[in-house]
Write a protein that holds these residues in place. Structure first.
Motif, PDB file in Angstrom:
ATOM      1  N   ASP A  44      69.783   9.414   3.834  1.00 29.45           N
ATOM      2  CA  ASP A  44      70.757  10.389   4.121  1.00 29.45           C
ATOM      3  C   ASP A  44      69.946  11.251   5.068  1.00 29.45           C
ATOM      4  O   ASP A  44      69.034  11.950   4.766  1.00 29.45           O
ATOM      5  N   ARG A  45      70.485  11.544   6.499  1.00 26.99           N
ATOM      6  CA  ARG A  45      69.847  12.045   7.418  1.00 26.99           C
ATOM      7  C   ARG A  45      69.624  13.527   6.969  1.00 26.99           C
ATOM      8  O   ARG A  45      68.933  14.204   7.380  1.00 26.99           O
ATOM      9  N   ASP A  46      70.611  13.934   6.345  1.00 26.04           N
ATOM     10  CA  ASP A  46      70.630  15.579   6.190  1.00 26.04           C
ATOM     11  C   ASP A  46      69.497  15.931   4.820  1.00 26.04           C
ATOM     12  O   ASP A  46      69.291  17.002   4.765  1.00 26.04           O
ATOM     13  N   ALA A  47      69.052  14.806   4.282  1.00 27.91           N
ATOM     14  CA  ALA A  47      68.169  15.079   3.174  1.00 27.91           C
ATOM     15  C   ALA A  47      66.750  14.815   3.915  1.00 27.91           C
ATOM     16  O   ALA A  47      65.548  15.145   3.152  1.00 27.91           O
ATOM     17  N   ILE A  48      66.605  14.800   5.064  1.00 24.76           N
ATOM     18  CA  ILE A  48      65.291  14.331   5.707  1.00 24.76           C
ATOM     19  C   ILE A  48      64.555  15.700   6.177  1.00 24.76           C
ATOM     20  O   ILE A  48      65.164  16.880   6.541  1.00 24.76           O
ATOM     21  N   THR A  49      63.273  16.105   5.700  1.00 21.15           N
ATOM     22  CA  THR A  49      62.676  17.195   5.693  1.00 21.15           C
ATOM     23  C   THR A  49      61.666  17.405   7.157  1.00 21.15           C
ATOM     24  O   THR A  49      61.488  16.101   7.354  1.00 21.15           O
ATOM     25  N   HIS A  50      61.139  18.308   7.257  1.00 20.03           N
ATOM     26  CA  HIS A  50      60.182  18.425   8.485  1.00 20.03           C
ATOM     27  C   HIS A  50      58.726  17.520   7.973  1.00 20.03           C
ATOM     28  O   HIS A  50      58.318  16.890   8.810  1.00 20.03           O
ATOM     29  N   GLU A  51      58.668  17.833   6.571  1.00 18.61           N
ATOM     30  CA  GLU A  51      57.400  16.982   6.119  1.00 18.61           C
ATOM     31  C   GLU A  51      57.722  15.470   6.187  1.00 18.61           C
ATOM     32  O   GLU A  51      56.960  14.894   6.560  1.00 18.61           O
ATOM     33  N   ASP A  52      59.118  14.957   6.119  1.00 19.08           N
ATOM     34  CA  ASP A  52      59.077  13.501   6.307  1.00 19.08           C
ATOM     35  C   ASP A  52      58.969  13.185   7.723  1.00 19.08           C
ATOM     36  O   ASP A  52      58.538  11.988   8.016  1.00 19.08           O
ATOM     37  N   CYS A  53      59.281  14.080   8.767  1.00 27.84           N
ATOM     38  CA  CYS A  53      58.967  13.774   9.999  1.00 27.84           C
ATOM     39  C   CYS A  53      57.545  13.404  10.225  1.00 27.84           C
ATOM     40  O   CYS A  53      57.293  12.576  11.119  1.00 27.84           O
ATOM     41  N   ILE A  54      56.774  14.316   9.748  1.00 28.02           N
ATOM     42  CA  ILE A  54      55.178  14.357  10.032  1.00 28.02           C
ATOM     43  C   ILE A  54      54.791  13.149   9.441  1.00 28.02           C
ATOM     44  O   ILE A  54      53.895  12.148   9.745  1.00 28.02           O
ATOM     45  N   MET A  55      55.345  12.811   8.089  1.00 32.92           N
ATOM     46  CA  MET A  55      54.870  11.678   7.285  1.00 32.92           C
ATOM     47  C   MET A  55      55.231  10.212   7.961  1.00 32.92           C
ATOM     48  O   MET A  55      54.293   9.576   8.213  1.00 32.92           O
ATOM     49  N   LEU A  56      56.426  10.174   8.846  1.00 32.07           N
ATOM     50  CA  LEU A  56      56.484   9.183   9.469  1.00 32.07           C
ATOM     51  C   LEU A  56      55.867   8.999  10.767  1.00 32.07           C
ATOM     52  O   LEU A  56      55.444   7.889  11.055  1.00 32.07           O
ATOM     53  N   ALA A  57      55.563  10.016  11.693  1.00 34.26           N
ATOM     54  CA  ALA A  57      54.632  10.009  12.659  1.00 34.26           C
ATOM     55  C   ALA A  57      53.210   9.344  12.119  1.00 34.26           C
ATOM     56  O   ALA A  57      52.596   8.607  12.884  1.00 34.26           O
ATOM     57  N   ARG A  58      52.681   9.983  11.035  1.00 29.91           N
ATOM     58  CA  ARG A  58      51.593   9.397  10.374  1.00 29.91           C
ATOM     59  C   ARG A  58      51.593   7.869   9.967  1.00 29.91           C
ATOM     60  O   ARG A  58      50.755   7.167  10.344  1.00 29.91           O
ATOM     61  N   GLN A  59      52.668   7.807   9.349  1.00 27.93           N
ATOM     62  CA  GLN A  59      52.675   6.036   8.976  1.00 27.93           C
ATOM     63  C   GLN A  59      52.833   5.121  10.239  1.00 27.93           C
ATOM     64  O   GLN A  59      52.208   4.039  10.395  1.00 27.93           O
ATOM     65  N   LYS A  60      53.844   5.572  11.098  1.00 28.62           N
ATOM     66  CA  LYS A  60      54.255   4.269  11.912  1.00 28.62           C
ATOM     67  C   LYS A  60      53.220   4.459  13.334  1.00 28.62           C
ATOM     68  O   LYS A  60      53.297   3.410  14.152  1.00 28.62           O
ATOM     69  N   THR A  61      52.814   5.609  13.536  1.00 26.03           N
ATOM     70  CA  THR A  61      51.988   5.685  14.739  1.00 26.03           C
ATOM     71  C   THR A  61      50.434   6.041  14.380  1.00 26.03           C
ATOM     72  O   THR A  61      49.562   5.324  14.788  1.00 26.03           O
TER      73      THR A  61
END
Ligand code: FPP
Ligand code: MG
Length: 301
Positions: free
Chosen positions: A134-151
């Motif tokens: 659910d896009r609206d449940a995504i937090t700023h921390e999730d975005c950093i986590m994704l950057a860390r994981q995928k890149t």
């Protein structure tokens, strides 16, 4: 079939030594070689195949990513899926992962292989976390986590891989450097998406908005927009967007301060990457790694 693979390798830009002809920056292999030099390796030619394996994994991840993102363009030219189809792109990615593992195995170290493959697992985990979320449940921390994981995971392994062969004492600062630099790199990529026109990007501008992604600059933009403006942005997710919409997003990212806020966060990660470097002995290689931090930041300026 041979011809297909030769064409695929030509397009994605990997040859036996990991050289590229497709306009990639070769950042990961460059960092791997610099890291080897920075911790005392004397014959860098010994590490060329180690470095090449990280470019191979990177290009494999892009081939698969372009399938997931339905992206027809990559580096200003047709993506593998755009040129042929998803079938060829998935298989091409698989092939490049296999080539990478073969090159890694030449170093006779299970650790070298395990750590590099750990980044593939982390990339996939990052992508899976966001699958159907659910896009609206995504937090700023999730975005950093994704950057860390995928890149950043691949940057961190590319930087620290030489430590398993040369000197394990420097494993942690090299990993930390790659991790922080990789996050900064992804944030710059995310900022460019909503601040640069299509001609400069080599792929359609504001693609992340169109794909319904929640990146840090998009989160900051949503934080800043209210009422009809926020609704206008949200309505673009997974919908058609016009050139006027793209120009509006670029203007809003600037006007609302979302771009500036994301750039400040990026600089924090870049500073931490720089701090990690101070734990390495002084050398021209360490200076070059420091220069890469500036290169990553300037890319976004
Ligand atoms: C690009 O993100 C995507 C990645 C950096 C990682 C993708 C990883 C996978 C698909 C997991 C599978 C991995 C392998 C090695 C087979 P982006 O879409 O934000 O960047 P873009 O705008 O350049 O496409
Ligand atoms: Mg993509």
């Amino acid at each position: 079939m041979d011809r297909l693979w030769l064409d695929a390798l030509e397009l994605v830009g990997v040859d036996g030594a990991g050289a590229t002809r497709a306009g990639g920056k070769l950042l990961r292999p460059a960092l791997c070689l610099m890291a080897a030099g920075a911790i005392g390796a004397t014959d860098l030619k010994r590490y060329v195949r180690l470095a090449a394996s990280f470019e191979s994994l990177h290009i494999a991840s892009l081939a698969h990513d372009d399938v997931l993102d339905r992206a027809l363009l990559r580096r200003g030219a047709a993506s593998l899926s755009g040129l042929w189809d998803n079938h060829a792109a998935v298989l091409g990615g698989d092939y490049l992962v296999a080539r990478a593992v073969e090159m890694l195995a030449e170093y006779d170290s299970c650790t070298v292989i395990a750590k590099a493959i750990r980044s593939v697992r982390r990339m996939a985990e990052g992508e899976l976390f966001f699958f159907n979320r659910d896009r609206d449940a995504i937090t700023h921390e999730d975005c950093i986590m994704l950057a860390r994981q995928k890149t950043a995971s691949l940057f961190a392994e590319a930087c620290s891989a030489p430590s398993y062969v040369v000197d394990e004492a420097y494993r942690e600062p090299l990993f930390e450097f790659g991790d922080q630099l990789g996050i900064a790199f992804q944030l710059v990529d995310d900022i460019l998406d909503v601040t640069q026109p299509t001609e400069k990007l080599g792929k359609p501008a504001c693609g992340d908005v169109l794909e319904g992604k929640r990146t840090i600059p998009i989160m900051y933009l949503r934080d800043a927009l209210t009422g009809a403006d926020r609704e206008r942005l949200d309505a673009m997710e997974n919908a058609e967007i016009t050139d006027a919409d793209r120009a509006w997003i670029i203007e809003q990212a600037h006007e609302t301060g979302a771009q500036e806020r994301a750039e400040a966060l990026t600089r924090d990660f870049a500073d931490r990457a720089r701090a990690a470097l101070t734990q390495l002995p002084e050398s021209p290689y360490r200076d070059a790694m420091d220069g890469i931090i500036d290169f990553v930041l300037v890319r976004g300026a």
